[in-house]
Design a protein around this motif. Sequence first.
Motif, mmCIF file in Angstrom:
data_model
loop_
_atom_site.group_PDB
_atom_site.id
_atom_site.type_symbol
_atom_site.label_atom_id
_atom_site.label_comp_id
_atom_site.label_asym_id
_atom_site.label_seq_id
_atom_site.Cartn_x
_atom_site.Cartn_y
_atom_site.Cartn_z
ATOM 1 N N TYR A 54 -8.699 -11.252 -44.365
ATOM 2 C CA TYR A 54 -7.989 -10.054 -43.930
ATOM 3 C C TYR A 54 -7.482 -9.286 -45.146
ATOM 4 N N THR A 55 -7.579 -7.980 -45.083
ATOM 5 C CA THR A 55 -7.052 -7.150 -46.158
ATOM 6 C C THR A 55 -5.569 -6.888 -45.927
ATOM 7 N N TYR A 56 -4.898 -6.468 -46.989
ATOM 8 C CA TYR A 56 -3.480 -6.109 -46.872
ATOM 9 C C TYR A 56 -3.306 -4.987 -45.851
ATOM 10 N N GLU A 57 -4.184 -3.992 -45.931
ATOM 11 C CA GLU A 57 -4.079 -2.840 -45.032
ATOM 12 C C GLU A 57 -4.230 -3.256 -43.574
ATOM 13 N N SER A 58 -5.178 -4.143 -43.288
ATOM 14 C CA SER A 58 -5.420 -4.533 -41.897
ATOM 15 C C SER A 58 -4.227 -5.283 -41.312
ATOM 16 N N LEU A 59 -3.605 -6.157 -42.099
ATOM 17 C CA LEU A 59 -2.454 -6.910 -41.598
ATOM 18 C C LEU A 59 -1.215 -6.024 -41.496
ATOM 19 N N PHE A 60 -1.075 -5.098 -42.436
ATOM 20 C CA PHE A 60 0.049 -4.161 -42.387
ATOM 21 C C PHE A 60 -0.063 -3.286 -41.136
ATOM 22 N N LYS A 61 -1.267 -2.783 -40.889
ATOM 23 C CA LYS A 61 -1.484 -1.957 -39.699
ATOM 24 C C LYS A 61 -1.331 -2.775 -38.419
ATOM 25 N N LEU A 62 -1.655 -4.049 -38.493
ATOM 26 C CA LEU A 62 -1.499 -4.911 -37.325
ATOM 27 C C LEU A 62 -0.032 -5.004 -36.913
ATOM 28 N N LEU A 63 0.858 -5.097 -37.897
ATOM 29 C CA LEU A 63 2.292 -5.152 -37.592
ATOM 30 C C LEU A 63 2.775 -3.823 -37.006
ATOM 31 N N LEU A 64 2.255 -2.716 -37.529
ATOM 32 C CA LEU A 64 2.580 -1.408 -36.950
ATOM 33 C C LEU A 64 2.065 -1.317 -35.518
ATOM 34 N N TYR A 65 0.867 -1.809 -35.316
ATOM 35 C CA TYR A 65 0.229 -1.809 -33.994
ATOM 36 C C TYR A 65 1.076 -2.585 -32.987
ATOM 37 N N LYS A 66 1.546 -3.746 -33.403
ATOM 38 C CA LYS A 66 2.359 -4.597 -32.528
ATOM 39 C C LYS A 66 3.621 -3.867 -32.072
ATOM 40 N N GLU A 67 4.305 -3.230 -33.007
ATOM 41 C CA GLU A 67 5.561 -2.558 -32.670
ATOM 42 C C GLU A 67 5.323 -1.304 -31.839
ATOM 43 N N ILE A 96 -9.655 -12.739 -35.424
ATOM 44 C CA ILE A 96 -8.282 -12.613 -34.929
ATOM 45 C C ILE A 96 -7.362 -13.485 -35.778
ATOM 46 N N PRO A 97 -6.405 -12.887 -36.475
ATOM 47 C CA PRO A 97 -5.465 -13.704 -37.253
ATOM 48 C C PRO A 97 -4.555 -14.500 -36.318
ATOM 49 N N ASN A 98 -4.369 -15.765 -36.627
ATOM 50 C CA ASN A 98 -3.504 -16.575 -35.774
ATOM 51 C C ASN A 98 -2.041 -16.348 -36.137
ATOM 52 N N GLN A 99 -1.180 -16.996 -35.392
ATOM 53 C CA GLN A 99 0.258 -16.800 -35.583
ATOM 54 C C GLN A 99 0.700 -17.225 -36.982
ATOM 55 N N TYR A 104 2.926 -15.824 -42.162
ATOM 56 C CA TYR A 104 2.885 -15.961 -43.623
ATOM 57 C C TYR A 104 2.901 -14.586 -44.278
ATOM 58 N N PHE A 105 2.116 -13.672 -43.744
ATOM 59 C CA PHE A 105 2.070 -12.316 -44.298
ATOM 60 C C PHE A 105 3.430 -11.637 -44.167
ATOM 61 N N LEU A 106 4.060 -11.817 -43.017
ATOM 62 C CA LEU A 106 5.343 -11.166 -42.754
ATOM 63 C C LEU A 106 6.458 -11.740 -43.615
ATOM 64 N N ASN A 107 6.471 -13.051 -43.795
ATOM 65 C CA ASN A 107 7.600 -13.707 -44.459
ATOM 66 C C ASN A 107 7.389 -13.961 -45.948
ATOM 67 N N ASN A 108 6.129 -14.051 -46.390
ATOM 68 C CA ASN A 108 5.873 -14.388 -47.788
ATOM 69 C C ASN A 108 5.253 -13.253 -48.600
ATOM 70 N N ILE A 109 4.512 -12.398 -47.951
ATOM 71 C CA ILE A 109 3.862 -11.307 -48.674
ATOM 72 C C ILE A 109 4.726 -10.047 -48.667
ATOM 73 N N LEU A 110 5.285 -9.736 -47.518
ATOM 74 C CA LEU A 110 6.129 -8.546 -47.416
ATOM 75 C C LEU A 110 7.544 -8.860 -47.882
ATOM 76 N N ASP A 111 8.117 -7.948 -48.658
ATOM 77 C CA ASP A 111 9.518 -8.094 -49.036
ATOM 78 C C ASP A 111 10.370 -7.193 -48.145
ATOM 79 N N ASN A 112 11.659 -7.151 -48.407
ATOM 80 C CA ASN A 112 12.563 -6.352 -47.571
ATOM 81 C C ASN A 112 12.209 -4.868 -47.617
ATOM 82 N N GLU A 113 11.751 -4.430 -48.775
ATOM 83 C CA GLU A 113 11.371 -3.025 -48.912
ATOM 84 C C GLU A 113 10.168 -2.698 -48.027
ATOM 85 N N ASP A 114 9.219 -3.624 -47.974
ATOM 86 C CA ASP A 114 8.046 -3.434 -47.112
ATOM 87 C C ASP A 114 8.453 -3.365 -45.641
#
Length: 306
Positions: A54-67, A96-99, A104-114
């Motif tokens: 998965y690319t950074y963009e795809s996972l970032f957009k996935l979080l936007l998609y969820k919300e 399909i990325p699993n939980q 991991y992407f949400l808690n370890n890759i993204l910081d508070n600014e992200d």
Amino acid sequence: MPGSKRNISKKNIEMEIYKTFELFKNDKSVNVVDFLNKLQLPTFQEHKYRTIKYTYESLFKLLLYKELKGIRFQTQLERYLKNHKEDRELLGLFQIPNQRTISYFLNNILDNEDKELIDLIIKKVEEISSKFGILLDINIFKPQQPEKKLAQRTIYHNKQQKTREISKQFKKRFSTLLDLNIDKNALYSKNDFINLLLHMCNTNDFAENGSHTFKLQQQKTPNGDTLLYHLKNYDDLDQLKRMFVSMFEMIWETARKANHFPRTVDCSIDYTSWHFYGDKNAPMVTEMKPYRGTTHCYKFTTINIS
């Protein structure tokens, strides 16, 4: 690898969101995934993320998609993507990325600014979509049939939970259309009035009693007289009509896209006249056949759908 600190202008983000909505300006409604597929932000290119599946963009957009879709849990998101292959491909996800991957992407890759950036993007997307008059599809309004018959208590619990979720989404999506003539130094905010109105709708209550029962849940709430004062404070009735029509059209389009009108129904229409004995030129007074000493009335139409 934690995200690096950067200086991304909020104005630039807003401009990119505007540009993306410009692509859909002739549409009344847009799928969230189509919008995100076209959205390009500087943050997508600024991160060096190890791309295996998965690319950074795809996972970032996935979080936007969820919300933006109103999907509450990651397990629900995973299940939803399994049934919507086209959506995940437009997000750039070929598996399909699993939980665990999402967490991991949400808690370890993204910081508070992200994470603050995600909140900002979601807020701006919702605001700007309203300005364009574009309705984004929301998963929460689409009914899901249970796999097995549920107990009455479970049905009641699910109904209450769904009502709260819909109220929350309504507040997010439609509050920008409401203008309640509230000054900056007012004791109660716009959200206080919207919360009261939603409580009244959910409990089928009138303003005075609704404000009393709502105080049991939320201490700071306007009373019925305060709400009535602001409603009477409109100088322009056309403004009220425009707000009503705009909200009605958006709610109707939401319900239509969620397939809430799948069948033909029977409608019963009834006309009620209130006799009027004052100035026949008064607003909204109409003519009627002579009856009980008057030829004018207020006329109301009610409809029953079964």
